[in-house]
Design a protein around this motif. Structure first.
Motif, PDB file in Angstrom:
ATOM      1  N   ASP A  25       0.427  20.047 -35.678  1.00  0.00           N
ATOM      2  CA  ASP A  25       1.020  20.201 -37.010  1.00  0.00           C
ATOM      3  C   ASP A  25       2.344  20.953 -36.866  1.00  0.00           C
ATOM      4  O   ASP A  25       2.372  22.162 -36.601  1.00  0.00           O
ATOM      5  N   TYR A  26       3.445  20.226 -37.036  1.00  0.00           N
ATOM      6  CA  TYR A  26       4.763  20.819 -36.791  1.00  0.00           C
ATOM      7  C   TYR A  26       5.003  22.058 -37.655  1.00  0.00           C
ATOM      8  O   TYR A  26       5.572  23.050 -37.201  1.00  0.00           O
ATOM      9  N   SER A  27       4.597  21.965 -38.921  1.00  0.00           N
ATOM     10  CA  SER A  27       4.881  23.079 -39.836  1.00  0.00           C
ATOM     11  C   SER A  27       4.159  24.347 -39.397  1.00  0.00           C
ATOM     12  O   SER A  27       4.744  25.433 -39.379  1.00  0.00           O
ATOM     13  N   ILE A  28       2.892  24.184 -39.048  1.00  0.00           N
ATOM     14  CA  ILE A  28       2.122  25.364 -38.641  1.00  0.00           C
ATOM     15  C   ILE A  28       2.657  25.919 -37.319  1.00  0.00           C
ATOM     16  O   ILE A  28       2.811  27.136 -37.157  1.00  0.00           O
ATOM     17  N   ILE A  64      -0.910  22.251 -25.861  1.00  0.00           N
ATOM     18  CA  ILE A  64      -0.344  23.049 -26.964  1.00  0.00           C
ATOM     19  C   ILE A  64      -1.054  24.397 -27.034  1.00  0.00           C
ATOM     20  O   ILE A  64      -0.415  25.446 -27.155  1.00  0.00           O
ATOM     21  N   LEU A  65      -2.364  24.375 -26.945  1.00  0.00           N
ATOM     22  CA  LEU A  65      -3.115  25.634 -27.023  1.00  0.00           C
ATOM     23  C   LEU A  65      -2.775  26.538 -25.840  1.00  0.00           C
ATOM     24  O   LEU A  65      -2.633  27.755 -25.990  1.00  0.00           O
ATOM     25  N   GLN A  66      -2.632  25.940 -24.669  1.00  0.00           N
ATOM     26  CA  GLN A  66      -2.250  26.752 -23.510  1.00  0.00           C
ATOM     27  C   GLN A  66      -0.844  27.325 -23.684  1.00  0.00           C
ATOM     28  O   GLN A  66      -0.532  28.391 -23.166  1.00  0.00           O
ATOM     29  N   GLY A  67      -0.023  26.610 -24.432  1.00  0.00           N
ATOM     30  CA  GLY A  67       1.342  27.072 -24.671  1.00  0.00           C
ATOM     31  C   GLY A  67       1.417  28.325 -25.535  1.00  0.00           C
ATOM     32  O   GLY A  67       2.470  28.967 -25.602  1.00  0.00           O
ATOM     33  N   LEU A  68       0.323  28.658 -26.194  1.00  0.00           N
ATOM     34  CA  LEU A  68       0.297  29.899 -26.982  1.00  0.00           C
ATOM     35  C   LEU A  68       0.622  31.108 -26.105  1.00  0.00           C
ATOM     36  O   LEU A  68       1.123  32.126 -26.586  1.00  0.00           O
ATOM     37  N   HIS A  69       0.341  30.986 -24.826  1.00  0.00           N
ATOM     38  CA  HIS A  69       0.608  32.101 -23.901  1.00  0.00           C
ATOM     39  C   HIS A  69       2.090  32.433 -23.831  1.00  0.00           C
ATOM     40  O   HIS A  69       2.456  33.530 -23.428  1.00  0.00           O
TER      41      HIS A  69
ATOM     42  N   SER B  90       3.897  21.004 -22.157  1.00  0.00           N
ATOM     43  CA  SER B  90       3.519  21.988 -23.174  1.00  0.00           C
ATOM     44  C   SER B  90       4.765  22.535 -23.876  1.00  0.00           C
ATOM     45  O   SER B  90       4.819  22.630 -25.110  1.00  0.00           O
ATOM     46  N   ARG B  91       5.769  22.872 -23.092  1.00  0.00           N
ATOM     47  CA  ARG B  91       7.023  23.361 -23.693  1.00  0.00           C
ATOM     48  C   ARG B  91       7.644  22.303 -24.594  1.00  0.00           C
ATOM     49  O   ARG B  91       8.174  22.599 -25.670  1.00  0.00           O
ATOM     50  N   ALA B  92       7.580  21.050 -24.135  1.00  0.00           N
ATOM     51  CA  ALA B  92       8.173  19.966 -24.920  1.00  0.00           C
ATOM     52  C   ALA B  92       7.451  19.804 -26.256  1.00  0.00           C
ATOM     53  O   ALA B  92       8.087  19.576 -27.296  1.00  0.00           O
ATOM     54  N   LEU B  93       6.139  19.925 -26.242  1.00  0.00           N
ATOM     55  CA  LEU B  93       5.361  19.771 -27.479  1.00  0.00           C
ATOM     56  C   LEU B  93       5.719  20.869 -28.479  1.00  0.00           C
ATOM     57  O   LEU B  93       5.878  20.621 -29.676  1.00  0.00           O
ATOM     58  N   TRP B  94       5.846  22.099 -27.993  1.00  0.00           N
ATOM     59  CA  TRP B  94       6.232  23.205 -28.887  1.00  0.00           C
ATOM     60  C   TRP B  94       7.677  23.054 -29.334  1.00  0.00           C
ATOM     61  O   TRP B  94       8.020  23.354 -30.483  1.00  0.00           O
ATOM     62  N   GLY B  95       8.531  22.579 -28.431  1.00  0.00           N
ATOM     63  CA  GLY B  95       9.926  22.373 -28.791  1.00  0.00           C
ATOM     64  C   GLY B  95      10.082  21.290 -29.856  1.00  0.00           C
ATOM     65  O   GLY B  95      10.904  21.405 -30.773  1.00  0.00           O
TER      66      GLY B  95
END
Lengths: 146, 125
Positions: A25-28, A64-69, B90-95
């Motif tokens: 969810d981009y917004s969240i 994505i969840l791992q990216g929370l780090h 992962s970085r790309a998804l957040w970006g």
């Protein structure tokens, strides 16, 4: 001498927020990034990640969840020892919450922090299940669907 | 190729080379460059002494024994390459989220959160 102000009160992310994040969810996700960039610590209970990961099983969700780090101000809250594990079981038993929600409640209760959620109704229902009331902040917009 | 250290400390395993074909035991944390050629990078490999858990060393050894990897160094290299790819994804998804989110909606959410925060008891603000 530091030129930074006091650290804001952390917010505890619950599984509903983390599930939205896992779903991409981009917004969240952007909201989380903004809050993090603003310097507010975000507490992420380990079992809330488990709940979110159970809800959304895909490699991207995992990444994505791992990216929370990488969030600058994220604080991960594990179940550290047998005492905490037993206390968690007590909260599950007392509240009827799922283990991940009980972990969120336990962390919020122990740290005296509000819960950030998309599901205010759940926390409204359980706000007085513990000795001290739980407080929460709902970020869902009216009309948003789960 | 691999040495296992026990005693009072947690059991760990030393792999004496990260990349290249031959291996030699070296002191921990000693780092030096070798003249070995690593085709994927087209540059000199870096020789490291690292310590890994015994079960990971055993897994790498089994891969080599089974012929699915040429050397333990190759196993470690492949694992790191895979980790880099995962990290990049992962970085790309957040970006992507930062770029494609509706800024007005995010602003409304931030304002809504701030409004609720201001109404919390002082202990939770």
């Amino acid at each position: 001498v530091s030129d930074t102000g006091p650290v804001p009160t952390p917010w505890v992310l619950d599984a509903s927020v983390l599930t939205a994040v896992a779903r991409g969810d981009y917004s969240i996700m952007s909201f989380i990034q903004h809050v993090d960039a603003g310097g507010r610590p975000l507490v992420i209970p380990a079992l809330a990640i488990t709940g979110a990961s159970l809800d959304m099983r895909s490699e991207d969700a995992e990444l994505i969840l791992q990216g929370l780090h990488r969030l600058e101000n994220a604080i991960f809250a594990p179940v550290q020892d047998s005492e905490q594990a037993v206390r968690l079981a007590g909260i599950v038993s007392r509240t009827g919450l799922d283990a991940w929600d009980a972990h969120v409640a336990a962390v919020a209760d122990a740290s005296v922090c509000p819960i950030l959620t998309l599901d205010a109704a759940k926390w409204q229902e359980h706000a007085h299940d513990l000795d001290e009331p739980l407080h929460f902040i709902e970020i869902a917009e009216p009309g948003d669907e789960d | 190729v691999v040495g296992v250290h026990g005693g009072d400390q947690p059991r760990t395993t030393t792999v004496t080379r990260l990349a290249g074909s031959a291996t030699r035991r070296k002191r921990h944390y000693k780092q030096r460059e070798t003249v070995k050629y690593y085709p994927a990078m087209g540059e000199r490999n870096t020789e490291l002494t690292i310590t890994i858990a015994p079960h990971l060393a055993a897994y790498a050894q089994r891969m080599v024994a089974a012929g699915t990897a040429p050397t333990i160094s190759a196993v470690i290299n492949d694992a790191l390459e895979a980790q880099i790819r995962r990290d990049q994804r992962s970085r790309a998804l957040w970006g992507e989220a930062a770029e494609r989110a509706d800024p007005e909606k995010v602003a409304r959410m931030l304002a809504r959160a701030e409004e609720q925060r201001s109404q919390l008891p002082p202990s939770h603000r």
